[in-house]
Design a protein around this motif. Structure first.
Motif, PDB file in Angstrom:
ATOM      1  N   TYR A 157      -9.657   1.467  10.634  1.00  0.00           N
ATOM      2  CA  TYR A 157     -10.053   2.764  10.760  1.00  0.00           C
ATOM      3  C   TYR A 157      -9.986   3.814   9.623  1.00  0.00           C
TER       4      TYR A 157
ATOM      5  N   ALA B 134     -10.041   0.033  16.295  1.00  0.00           N
ATOM      6  CA  ALA B 134     -10.263   0.756  14.950  1.00  0.00           C
ATOM      7  C   ALA B 134     -11.293   1.950  15.538  1.00  0.00           C
TER       8      ALA B 134
ATOM      9  N   GLN C 188      -9.873   4.543  17.698  1.00  0.00           N
ATOM     10  CA  GLN C 188      -8.963   5.330  16.826  1.00  0.00           C
ATOM     11  C   GLN C 188     -10.111   6.352  16.304  1.00  0.00           C
ATOM     12  N   LEU C 189     -11.112   6.343  15.843  1.00  0.00           N
ATOM     13  CA  LEU C 189     -11.825   7.292  15.360  1.00  0.00           C
ATOM     14  C   LEU C 189     -12.470   8.124  16.460  1.00  0.00           C
TER      15      LEU C 189
END
Lengths: 121, 275, 243
Positions: free
Chosen positions: A16, A54, A57-58
């Protein structure tokens, strides 16, 4: 592979941060398309599910938007990108100040060191 | 799938053989003329003698090479092509093991047939063409026009002979495959064991074929065979008699092929152990 | 679980009385990357060969997509052995043609593109290729199939880091989305990041089978570290993990 990982933190977390930094420096420009999960996973040499984490999460951080038809695009909200950038910068600054203090430098000495370093470059 | 496997094996043979087949034909051709030249021109002297002998030697070498190479490659296509590294490729193809065996046997038979035909043609090319044509013409005329068999029956017998010949080639090939498969059962010295197995099979075959064993089995002397033949020759005409003989030969080969195939297929299906 | 892609039930394989795989019960689902991990000689290759149909079980059952290994299962399994299986007489075009002929799921265009990017020309004889090129060609052929199951036996053993990156990249980029990739190796550190699940195989038995995330959470260390610990302990004659 330029992707280096450490053992102390979950890999998706490190992924991330690496991706967020790429967005912050404009390697993935605002409004632009992100590569697919697969492509990124292959580039980083990680499991696609990990990369998916990841990327999610962005999305959560507001740096990207996931669209069913358009795929994943970088946000156009510059203030969001700046906020994240500042977040990283603050972390780096905090780390530096921590390091300086542990070496016994005073606040002024720490700042002077920064200026001297910059002049030399 | 079977067709594809055959194609794949033939491709392998055809990377090498066409050149040698061509060489054999060309050399026969060349020798035809050198032999002619020297038979007409009463050769004497070393150089001329060499000019006569050398081409013949090269031709003979080519023919021998052809025969030996055919045998070696047929063995290789099975031993290396299925039971060494290439086996990892071949036995993970979506085919059944019997298809692999049959395809290889068919491809090997085809190649052997072509090699045999090429050899015969090359020998004929060597000789005087007019003589050869005349002799063949006479032979065929005699075969098709005689008091024992009709023209139609002759053609039928020729067809039978061709079939028996092809099956005869196939049985030799299958015998080799069976020996190699039996050798594969051992963990070490598989090649050597295959040779031993081949010898063992040959011994068994000749034992079966000898009338001594037949006597032991039937407890009679060989007179019954003469009786049998006499009864048949009374009951049938020449054509029937010869055909029956052909049938016998055919069956002897066919039964062997069936046995070799089953043994080979079972070993490759159940006891395959590459590396 | 009858809907598993791979199902082993009391699977045993012995060579002449000496058991290599003992009573293996294993279920592996679809759409994941699984590591088959263990030191050399524990039976990894034997298990993979059983899955390929190159070996027959001594006892027990093995099912691929509910089928006993045979032509139907071979049509959906793509196998990369740890040795090269080419016939020397072939050239690149021949082997591509062979895969196209026999495997419906073979993507020839993709394979040709990958060959071209490696500088392999159709007429190149396999005999004249370097070892590294041959290994990559074999990998390209295997990964160009849209298979349900990829069986990769020690794909990165004995290769330099650059080649290793190429291999892992090729695998990740090309495996079919709903497919399962089973990678057997004793070099866990290099591939841990790629795995969804890991299976530990020791002395022919499965001593652990779990998702990688779970393993890390429960044991608090990387799978690599856990592996070293478990297998070192046994070597020293210490407590052996048993199921």
């Amino acid at each position: 592979m330029e992707w280096m990982f450490t053992e102390d933190r979950p890999i998706f977390q490190q992924l991330y941060e690496a991706l967020a930094k790429r967005i912050v420096v404009g390697e993935y420009p605002p409004g632009g398309r992100m590569p697919s999960v697969r492509e990124l996973a292959a580039e980083a040499g990680v499991n696609p599910n990990t990369m998916q984490r990841a990327l999610s999460q962005l999305d959560e951080a507001g740096l990207t938007e996931s669209n069913r038809t358009a795929g994943r695009t970088v946000t156009t909200a510059q203030e969001r990108i700046d906020a994240v950038r500042n977040g990283f910068a603050s972390e780096a600054a905090r780390a530096y100040l921590e390091a300086a203090r542990s070496l016994g430098l005073s606040r002024e000495e720490a700042i002077k060191l920064l200026n001297d370093e910059e002049e030399m470059q | 799938m079977l067709g594809k496997l055959i194609k794949y094996d033939l491709k392998s043979y055809f990377k090498l053989f066409p050149l040698i087949w061509l060489a054999a034909i060309v050399l026969a051709f060349v020798n035809h003329f050198t032999l002619r030249h020297f038979s007409e021109a009463e050769a004497s002297g070393v150089a001329e003698l060499l000019g006569l002998v050398l081409p013949i030697l090269v031709y003979v070498a080519a023919i021998v090479t052809l025969a030996v190479l055919t045998l070696i490659l047929i063995i290789r296509r099975f031993y290396s092509g299925a039971l060494k590294e290439e086996g990892y490729l071949v036995f993970t193809l979506p085919v059944k093991p019997w298809q692999i065996v049959v395809a290889k046997a068919i491809a090997a038979t085809i190649v052997t047939i072509i090699t045999s035909v090429v050899t015969v043609i090359s020998v004929l090319l060597l000789m005087d063409w007019a003589e050869v044509t005349r002799a063949i013409g006479e032979l065929f005329h005699g075969l098709f026009h005689n008091e024992y068999i009709t023209g139609g029956q002759c053609a039928a017998l020729m067809a039978e002979a061709v079939i028996v010949g092809i099956v005869g080639i196939a049985v030799s090939i299958y015998r080799i495959y069976c020996a190699i498969a039996l050798g594969h059962l051992f963990n070490k010295h598989r090649g050597g064991m295959a040779v031993l197995m081949y010898i063992a099979i040959s011994i068994v075959l000749s034992a079966l074929g000898s009338t001594v064993v037949a006597n032991l089995i039937f407890g009679l002397d060989t007179n019954w065979i003469d009786e049998f033949l006499r009864k048949i020759s009374e009951a049938t005409n020449t054509f029937g008699f010869i055909s029956l003989g052909m049938l016998g030969l055919f069956l002897v080969s066919a039964v062997q092929i069936v046995i070799y195939h089953i043994v080979t297929e079972r070993i490759l299906s159940k006891r395959l152990n590459l590396e | 679980m009858s809907d598993s892609l791979i199902s082993c039930q009391a699977l045993t394989k012995s060579y002449g009385g000496a058991p290599v795989l003992k009573d293996i019960d294993l279920d592996i689902g679809a759409g994941r990357i699984v590591g088959l991990l263990g030191p050399n000689g524990t039976g990894k290759t034997t298990l993979i060969k059983l899955l390929c149909g190159l070996l027959q079980p001594t006892a027990g059952r093995i099912l691929i997509n509910g089928m006993v290994p045979g032509p139907e299962s071979k049509a959906i399994v793509s196998y990369l052995p740890d040795k090269m299986y080419f016939a020397d007489w072939m050239n690149a075009r021949d082997i591509l043609g062979l895969f196209e002929d026999f495997y419906e799921d073979f993507d020839r265009t993709r394979a040709e593109a990958m060959c071209a990017s490696l500088g392999i020309k159709p007429g190149d004889r396999i005999k004249t290729m370097s070892k590294g090129t041959k290994e990559k060609l074999q990998l390209i052929l295997v990964m160009s199939r849209r298979a349900r199951l990829y069986l990769l036996d020690e794909p990165i053993a004995g290769v330099d880091p650059a080649a290793r990156d190429y291999i892992m990249n090729t695998i990740l980029t090309n495996y079919s989305p709903d497919g399962t990739v089973l990678i057997s190796t004793h070099l866990i550190g290099d591939i841990e990041r790629v795995l969804d699940e890991a299976i530990f195989l020791q002395d022919g038995r499965v001593i652990l089978h779990d998702s990688v995330d779970n393993m890390r959470a429960v044991h608090g260390k990387s799978v690599d570290a856990l592996f070293r610990e478990m297998f070192r302990m046994t070597q020293e004659g210490g407590e052996q993990y048993a199921r």
